[in-house]
Design a protein around this motif. Structure first.
Motif, short mmCIF file in Angstrom:
data_model
loop_
_atom_site.label_atom_id
_atom_site.label_comp_id
_atom_site.label_asym_id
_atom_site.label_seq_id
_atom_site.Cartn_x
_atom_site.Cartn_y
_atom_site.Cartn_z
N TYR A 146 40.50 24.21 50.86
CA TYR A 146 39.61 25.72 51.13
C TYR A 146 38.83 25.53 50.37
O TYR A 146 38.59 24.49 49.52
N ALA A 147 37.22 25.95 50.89
CA ALA A 147 36.35 25.94 49.95
C ALA A 147 35.37 27.20 50.52
O ALA A 147 35.50 27.76 51.46
N GLY A 148 34.77 27.68 49.56
CA GLY A 148 34.26 29.00 49.61
C GLY A 148 32.90 29.42 48.73
O GLY A 148 33.40 28.83 47.66
N LEU A 149 32.46 30.90 48.37
CA LEU A 149 31.89 30.96 47.80
C LEU A 149 32.25 32.66 47.42
O LEU A 149 31.89 33.68 48.11
N GLY A 150 32.07 32.95 45.60
CA GLY A 150 32.83 34.05 44.94
C GLY A 150 31.45 34.65 44.84
O GLY A 150 30.80 34.71 43.87
N LEU A 151 31.70 36.13 44.41
CA LEU A 151 31.60 36.79 43.02
C LEU A 151 32.27 37.44 41.69
O LEU A 151 33.29 37.93 43.14
N TYR A 161 42.58 39.61 29.92
CA TYR A 161 41.90 39.36 31.53
C TYR A 161 40.59 38.42 31.11
O TYR A 161 39.66 38.16 30.15
N GLU A 162 40.71 37.79 32.31
CA GLU A 162 39.28 36.48 32.05
C GLU A 162 38.44 37.03 33.74
O GLU A 162 36.84 37.30 33.05
N TYR A 163 38.76 36.72 34.74
CA TYR A 163 37.72 37.90 35.73
C TYR A 163 38.58 38.54 37.11
O TYR A 163 39.72 38.36 37.17
N THR A 164 37.80 38.92 37.72
CA THR A 164 38.18 38.90 39.00
C THR A 164 37.37 38.61 40.21
O THR A 164 36.35 38.77 40.08
N SER A 165 37.17 38.18 41.54
CA SER A 165 36.30 37.88 42.28
C SER A 165 36.91 38.36 43.45
O SER A 165 38.05 38.84 44.08
N ILE A 166 35.40 38.23 44.51
CA ILE A 166 35.71 38.12 46.16
C ILE A 166 34.85 37.13 46.55
O ILE A 166 34.18 36.95 46.07
N THR A 167 35.55 36.47 47.19
CA THR A 167 35.53 35.13 47.96
C THR A 167 36.05 35.21 49.20
O THR A 167 36.97 35.61 49.85
N ALA A 168 34.48 34.58 49.80
CA ALA A 168 34.48 34.36 51.83
C ALA A 168 35.41 32.36 51.37
O ALA A 168 34.22 31.84 50.57
N LEU A 169 35.85 31.99 52.45
CA LEU A 169 36.31 31.29 52.75
C LEU A 169 36.41 30.60 54.30
O LEU A 169 36.86 31.02 54.89
#
Length: 214
Positions: A181-186, A157-165
């Motif tokens: 697309y472009a965005g910023l996530g956590l 497992y590497e990561y899980t993210s939530i992102t606004a795009l």
């Protein structure tokens, strides 16, 4: 009125009625088919590009393969989901402890999200492309990824993210699709490959996908 004249008039009325009914049915059928095509709500995709799964550097070259679909549930909103994998091709650094690596999967993952296509009417007024799955959009998505670890001979497992795009999607001919697309996530990512330590941090995301669609 004689019986013969009644039969003649009745025949003419019947013939005109049948003709008008046939024309109406034909028109309705054509309109229904056109409406069905215009409101087609599902798009299947198979893509690649500069997106999750792509890798280039000391780990070699891996190209992504991204199957997915997009489901339009209103004029401006859609749901989408994709699986993605990075196909390792060549180039990983190696030594006596790390022999040449065969071609294979470098990473596996998925993303799920919702999109809002905006300014559709304004784009149409300016003669720009509009319609299902076409236009500029805002999206919110979640993604998870697992990377292949040679030392463990498996996927970690590497990561899980939530992102606004913010993105733009355009048709290329009959079966081509461009999605940028472009965005910023956590991201909730592992800090160490051999540990279960998790750490949340903001991460930008950029992508460019070319897809065959149906």
């Amino acid at each position: 009125m004689s019986p013969r004249l009644v039969l003649i008039v009745g025949g003419l009325v019947f013939g005109l009625t049948v003709s008008a009914t046939a024309q109406t049915i034909t028109t309705v059928s054509k309109d229904s088919v056109a409406a069905l095509v215009a409101t087609r709500s599902v798009m299947l995709k198979l893509g690649t590009g500069l997106t999750r799964g792509f890798a280039f550097g000391s780990g070699g070259l891996a190209l992504p393969v991204v199957p997915g679909f997009e489901l339009q549930f209103s004029r401006r909103w859609s749901l989408y989901a994709s699986g993605f994998s990075g196909i390792y091709l060549f180039g990983e650094e190696r030594n006596s402890f790390r022999p040449e690596r065969p071609i294979g999967l470098n990473s596996l993952g998925y993303d799920v999200g919702v999109r809002h296509y905006y300014n559709q009417q304004k784009r149409q007024q300016h003669g720009r492309a509009t319609g299902p799955f076409v236009g500029n959009y805002l999206a919110l998505q979640t993604a998870s990824c697992w990377w292949y670890k040679r030392d463990y001979r498996g996927y970690n497992y590497e990561y899980t993210s939530i992102t606004a795009l913010w993105g733009m999607q355009r048709r290329l001919g009959g079966h081509g699709l461009l999605d940028a697309y472009a965005g910023l996530g956590l991201w909730n990512a592992q800090v160490l490959a051999d540990a279960t330590i998790q750490h949340f941090w903001p991460v930008p995301e950029l992508g460019l996908k070319l897809s065959f669609v149906h």
